[in-house]
Motif scaffolding. Sequence first.
Motif, short mmCIF file in Angstrom:
data_model
loop_
_atom_site.label_atom_id
_atom_site.label_comp_id
_atom_site.label_asym_id
_atom_site.label_seq_id
_atom_site.Cartn_x
_atom_site.Cartn_y
_atom_site.Cartn_z
N LEU A 1 -0.28 2.57 8.82
CA LEU A 1 -0.64 2.89 7.44
C LEU A 1 -1.07 4.36 7.31
O LEU A 1 -0.54 5.10 6.49
CB LEU A 1 -1.77 1.98 6.96
N ALA B 1 -3.68 8.99 -4.88
CA ALA B 1 -3.00 7.73 -4.57
C ALA B 1 -2.87 7.54 -3.06
O ALA B 1 -3.06 6.43 -2.53
CB ALA B 1 -1.61 7.72 -5.21
N THR B 2 -2.57 8.62 -2.35
CA THR B 2 -2.43 8.53 -0.89
C THR B 2 -3.74 8.22 -0.22
O THR B 2 -3.84 7.31 0.63
CB THR B 2 -1.86 9.86 -0.35
N ILE C 1 -8.42 1.98 1.30
CA ILE C 1 -8.36 0.52 1.12
C ILE C 1 -7.86 -0.15 2.40
O ILE C 1 -8.41 -1.17 2.86
CB ILE C 1 -7.43 0.17 -0.07
N GLY C 2 -6.81 0.41 2.99
CA GLY C 2 -6.28 -0.14 4.24
C GLY C 2 -7.29 -0.06 5.37
O GLY C 2 -7.40 -0.99 6.19
N LEU D 1 0.82 -1.21 0.00
CA LEU D 1 0.00 0.00 0.00
C LEU D 1 0.86 1.27 0.00
O LEU D 1 0.40 2.33 -0.43
CB LEU D 1 -0.95 0.00 1.21
N ASN D 2 2.08 1.16 0.49
CA ASN D 2 2.99 2.32 0.47
C ASN D 2 3.51 2.62 -0.93
O ASN D 2 3.84 3.77 -1.26
CB ASN D 2 4.19 2.08 1.40
N THR E 1 -5.32 4.60 -1.12
CA THR E 1 -4.66 3.49 -0.42
C THR E 1 -4.98 3.52 1.08
O THR E 1 -5.10 2.47 1.72
CB THR E 1 -3.14 3.54 -0.63
N GLN E 2 -5.12 4.71 1.66
CA GLN E 2 -5.55 4.80 3.06
C GLN E 2 -6.95 4.22 3.24
O GLN E 2 -7.23 3.51 4.22
CB GLN E 2 -5.52 6.26 3.53
N PHE F 1 2.20 2.75 -3.93
CA PHE F 1 1.44 3.60 -4.86
C PHE F 1 1.64 5.09 -4.60
O PHE F 1 1.99 5.84 -5.54
CB PHE F 1 -0.05 3.21 -4.80
N HIS G 1 1.22 7.37 5.59
CA HIS G 1 0.81 8.12 4.40
C HIS G 1 0.75 9.62 4.70
O HIS G 1 1.10 10.44 3.84
CB HIS G 1 -0.55 7.63 3.91
#
Length: 827
Positions: free
Chosen positions: A725, A754-755, A761-762, A656-657, A758-759, A659, A729
């Motif tokens: 996570l 992107a940041t 999603i996590g 996840l980092n 992904t946050q 992206f 970010h």
Amino acid sequence: MEQTAKRDNPHIDPSLLETDPKTGLGQDEVKRRTEKFGENRLKDDQISALKKLLSFFWGPIPWMIEVAAILSAVVQHWSDFAIIMVMLVLNAGVGFWQEFKADNAIAALKQRLAPDARVLRDGAWSDLPARELVPGDIIRIKLGDIIPADAKLLSGDYLRVDQSALTGESLAIDKKIGDEVFSGAIARQGQMTAMVTATGMATYLGRTASLVKGAGKQSHFQRAVLRIGNFLILITLGLIALIMTVALHRGDPLMETLLFALILAVAAIPVALPAVLSVTLAVGAEKLARMKAIVSRLVSIEELAGMDILCSDKTGTLTQNHLTVGTPVLIDAKDECDLIRTAALASEADSHDPIDSAVFAILGNRAKLDGYDITSFRQFDPVRKRAEAEVTHDGQTIMVAKGAPQAVLALLCEDEISDIESVAAYRAVMDAIKTMAEHGYRALGVARTDKDGNWQFLGLLPLFDPPREDAASTIAELRNKGVDIRMITGDHEAIGREVAGQLGLGQNILPADAVFDRNNHALDQVMIEQADGFARVFPEHKYAIVRQFQDRGHIVGMTGDGVNDAPALKQADIGIAVSNATDAARAAADLVLTAPGISVITSAIEESRRIFERMGSYATFRISETIRVLLFMTISILVFDFYPVTAVMIVLLALLNDFPIMMIAYDNAEVAEHPVRWNMGNTLTMASLLGAIGVTSSFALLWVSETWLHLPPEEVQTLVFLKLLVAGHLTIYLTRHKGFFWQKPYPSMKLFLATEITQIIGTLAAVYGWFVPAIGWYHALVVWGYALCWFVVAGCINVWVYRLLTHRHHSHHSHLARVEGSLHRHR
């Protein structure tokens, strides 16, 4: 102007000059000399492509990536293994491509060697490949020939040679018997016979090629990446070794401990560091290409951001590299039109002579010559130093002449061997010539006969190579950006000072022999540092000037367009070939300008400084992330005997980092007002600070979760995972510029999306239990609020510490500046 002709050639063997100029060498002697000196071509010492490619898999960063690949294979994480191998091959490919720079420069230099030569052997003239020439060969050089080897002129009327690409002299040089001509120069007028004195790598061109081959240095970017990588590797390996030692001492299962350590190493070792930085540079290179600046070596972008001295070749870079006629000086001419028309009648319209071209350029409309019929024309030659023509006009025949003022004045004497000083116009002409010389102009005399056949000196035409229209404004902009300009020219210092004055540069233009000895060692480093420019330089001087500035701690740029600039372009931290550059200069350069002029350099500097900020942002983030995760994990395991996250969570964090990290290359970044360079002390300080804040906040969450909330260990691990996570970010926003996170420039949309995606999603993975134990929305939102609070605190601390470091840095440099100033005054 004539310094090249007077220069000694250390490669001439006196015994080779005994060739009979009427018969040339015999075949047996040619064979013997070929065995002794080799073919007339530049050496090619390339190693095999395979060996060169394999060399890029050996070294600290390749080892780092290879270890990570092995660890991934051991734990059978084949997807990670595949990604890491792609990174390894990518980095090797980039380095392999860069290694061809010197070889490309040599190949381009080879193109200047003449393919054929007219050679006298065994009493007969024949055309032979230039590579078969040997010292002592008798050759014939005529109009348009590329001179095939260094040679000494033996016979013939005259030869005018254009060697600007070799020596940087802006005007063609008149050669006479006994003078030396250089391989790669071009014959512009005349024809002469010469004896070859040096071939291959022993020629002037060959020695230039040797300088190119030996030039170059490791970039600041490469050194910074190595230091960052080595720092992170040492931290990772040290902490992992500590974890394994304590865990095994406590009796933890060997395979479980080893598996966790391997996964942690794969996630913590920055295998993507070179790749991410290369992508950042590649994105910047794409933008520079749209600005008409082609990057041939990616790491040169970082060098451009830190460039504080730009050494600029004059001819063809700061100037237009074509002669222009200035304001005429009238003596006996009726008006300027009369003077210019007469000069044009004594010139050839379609000549290769740059002086003739300049005269016709100022004439403009050739209809001004209607009614004037040239019945005979005698070309300029270096013995008479003038051109003459017989012209018919209105039924009368007159003579016209142009050339060196003294040679034209001699026509006014009844007998040309008479004392020229007796001519009435002599004093006015000499005063005008002196004034022109002081301003770096070359004077061209013009004369004509009257109806009685008596010569009249009409006046003088000043010749000069004018500056480019955008040169002065570009220099001013570069100075505003903290870049100091030093002019370098093969011309006389008087010409250099005149051009410097027009461009707003200083007048302290020093001849090369005043600052370097015969071995090109600096006589006075302070004198070089304080000079505004250098005149009468050769390629080795340019190379030495660049080295001197580099040795004094400067990041040096070099602009040029000729073969003579290639060694300095290759040695400079950032070599810039201008739009009309020779192939050798383009091959040796890091940045090739495709638009006329050098104004694009200012835009390229701005973009390079944005790219530098993005690279610094990533480096700070990556170091802080490694410290934050590794140190937190180590202390948790050693002190609390608790694994705060699982191996799956570590891999998920790493994925996840990736992206948002890649989107740093597209981020908006501020432009520094002055040259920037890597300050590893500040980078490590800021990264360590953010990492320490992250460790503190993570332990606080761990303590609250276990002590106050009494959550099960599985849910505690998920809480910690989500916190790592989200906070990780958010750290990207803190490292992207030096001010508060709410100040401009704002993050680019690509980085922001992107940041945040992904946050999210996590977060969803933690809420609903995708790959990790579920914790629900309540606890997830609490973690978000907790991370945001720490984000604000970390942002304020970050700005305060950065300003403190900046203040100390400025104070230190101000003190050094005061000390240097007092030393200079003392001297």
